[in-house]
Scaffold this motif. Structure first.
Motif, short mmCIF file in Angstrom:
data_model
loop_
_atom_site.label_atom_id
_atom_site.label_comp_id
_atom_site.label_asym_id
_atom_site.label_seq_id
_atom_site.Cartn_x
_atom_site.Cartn_y
_atom_site.Cartn_z
N VAL A 127 -21.96 -30.69 -28.63
CA VAL A 127 -22.20 -32.06 -28.16
C VAL A 127 -20.93 -32.88 -28.37
O VAL A 127 -20.35 -32.90 -29.46
CB VAL A 127 -23.37 -32.72 -28.93
N ASP A 128 -20.49 -33.56 -27.31
CA ASP A 128 -19.29 -34.39 -27.41
C ASP A 128 -19.40 -35.53 -26.39
O ASP A 128 -20.39 -35.62 -25.66
CB ASP A 128 -18.04 -33.56 -27.16
N PHE A 129 -18.38 -36.40 -26.34
CA PHE A 129 -18.38 -37.50 -25.38
C PHE A 129 -17.02 -37.64 -24.73
O PHE A 129 -15.99 -37.19 -25.25
CB PHE A 129 -18.79 -38.82 -26.04
N CYS A 130 -17.02 -38.29 -23.57
CA CYS A 130 -15.79 -38.59 -22.85
C CYS A 130 -15.92 -39.97 -22.21
O CYS A 130 -16.99 -40.56 -22.20
CB CYS A 130 -15.51 -37.54 -21.78
N MET A 131 -14.81 -40.45 -21.67
CA MET A 131 -14.80 -41.73 -20.97
C MET A 131 -14.31 -41.51 -19.53
O MET A 131 -13.44 -40.68 -19.28
CB MET A 131 -13.87 -42.73 -21.68
N ARG A 132 -14.86 -42.29 -18.61
CA ARG A 132 -14.40 -42.20 -17.22
C ARG A 132 -12.98 -42.72 -17.09
O ARG A 132 -12.17 -42.18 -16.33
CB ARG A 132 -15.36 -42.99 -16.30
#
Length: 356
Positions: A127-132
């Motif tokens: 599980v991770d996150f990114c930005m547009r």
């Protein structure tokens, strides 16, 4: 705490019967990649200019012909706006971590989701996150997941409502990132969750909690991020989804039409946007309807950001008070509240069906 990607590298092994020199292959897993809008790296002029240039050059956001739009953007807007936007960001900046609240909250949401999903699925998920826009980029996080052994990725734009300028462009960037992978993982994107019962219930609980301690607001203003009306006429479903969220929220709270209203904020440019405009409607409620106590909530945002912490709590609050309003209550976004994490986890589980 060991990050899943660190564990993945230590679990890489050569396939059975592989020839000598065959590269090690990480243990297969499923990636869950949360995605939010993005944030400048800092509040200085050049950080703001880089961020605004990437954001305002996106044809999903501003669809004017580039040969008309880019000279205006580069020569006029980006010479002035970084200063005003930087000042606005500075007023809400997380000085302790030297980052925007959106970055802090999105990381907290991801940490909470990672704890919840790894407790259920163990090392089968990452599980991770990114930005547009800005960092961490979608491309970098897709690369990290594929290198860590993710043969499947569920992409989760953190927007309850679909709009081309939010979920659409986030998905575009995800697919662009996949185009650069030698071994593409299987990929899914989630459906909008604007009517998901757990999401509606989480919103309602947040309202009930604030109302229990507030000065009895006379009306709840449900403020959504705006878009040009032209986009609606071209088939974007955002407006209809926002209206349905308000209706479901009203029904869940057991209210009537006089207690809740829908508005749209963050107007940009000369053309007509979705109406009523929040900044004008709160003033009208005070001036014409005699409302002295209102509450405002922004369900289209999964995390508090510049549009809520600065725009709502400054410009919109000021508009209401200057028109005679007395009590202005802002109800925070769901952020990393347990109810929100539970609702998102439910959406994610449904979209993982057949994979895990």
């Amino acid at each position: 705490m060991t990050h899943p990607s660190d564990r993945a590298s230590s679990q890489a092994t050569c396939p059975m019967h592989a020839p000598e020199g065959h590269p090690a292959i990480p243990r297969e897993k499923t990636g869950i990649l949360l995605a939010n809008l993005g944030t400048p790296d800092n509040t200085d002029y050049w950080s703001m200019r880089r961020y605004l240039n990437e954001f305002l050059s996106d044809r999903r956001v501003i669809d004017y012909s580039p040969w008309k739009w880019q000279p205006l953007l580069q020569l006029v807007i980006l010479t002035k706006r970084p200063f005003t936007s930087g000042k606005a960001y500075k007023s809400i900046w997380n000085e302790e971590k030297n980052e925007s609240p959106l970055m802090t909250i999105t990381r907290d949401q991801t940490d909470a989701m990672r704890s919840k999903l790894t407790a259920e699925y163990g090392d089968d998920v990452m599980v991770d996150f990114c930005m547009r826009y800005g960092n961490p980029s979608t491309k970098s996080k897709v690369r990290e997941m594929t290198e860590a052994g993710c043969t499947r990725i569920l992409f989760v734009p953190l927007y309850p409502h679909y709009a081309g300028a939010t979920s659409g462009t986030a998905n575009d960037q995800f697919f662009r990132a996949l185009m650069e992978e030698t071994r593409q993982p299987a990929a899914r994107t989630i459906e909008p969750y604007f009517e998901h019962p757990a999401y509606i219930d989480a919103l309602a609980r947040s309202i009930e909690a604030v109302y229990a301690g507030a000065a009895n607001p006379e009306i709840l203003v449900v403020s959504y991020h705006g878009m040009p009306k032209r986009y609606l006429m071209q088939g974007d479903p955002y407006h209809c989804q926002c209206q349905k969220t308000t209706r479901l929220l009203k029904e869940r709270l057991g209210w009537d039409d006089s207690q809740i209203t829908t508005t749209f904020q963050s107007v940009f440019g000369p053309e007509e946007w979705l109406k009523p405009y929040t900044v004008e409607e709160v003033a009208r409620l005070a001036r014409e309807d005699g409302k002295r106590r209102i509450a405002v909530i922004a369900p289209a945002f999964s995390a508090d950001c510049i549009e809520t912490l600065e725009e709502i709590n400054d410009e919109i609050r000021e508009s209401f008070e200057e028109a005679g309003g007395e009590e202005f209550t802002y109800i925070p976004c769901l952020n990393d509240s347990p109810d929100h994490i539970d609702a998102l986890a439910d959406v994610i589980r449904q979209n993982l069906n057949g994979w895990l």
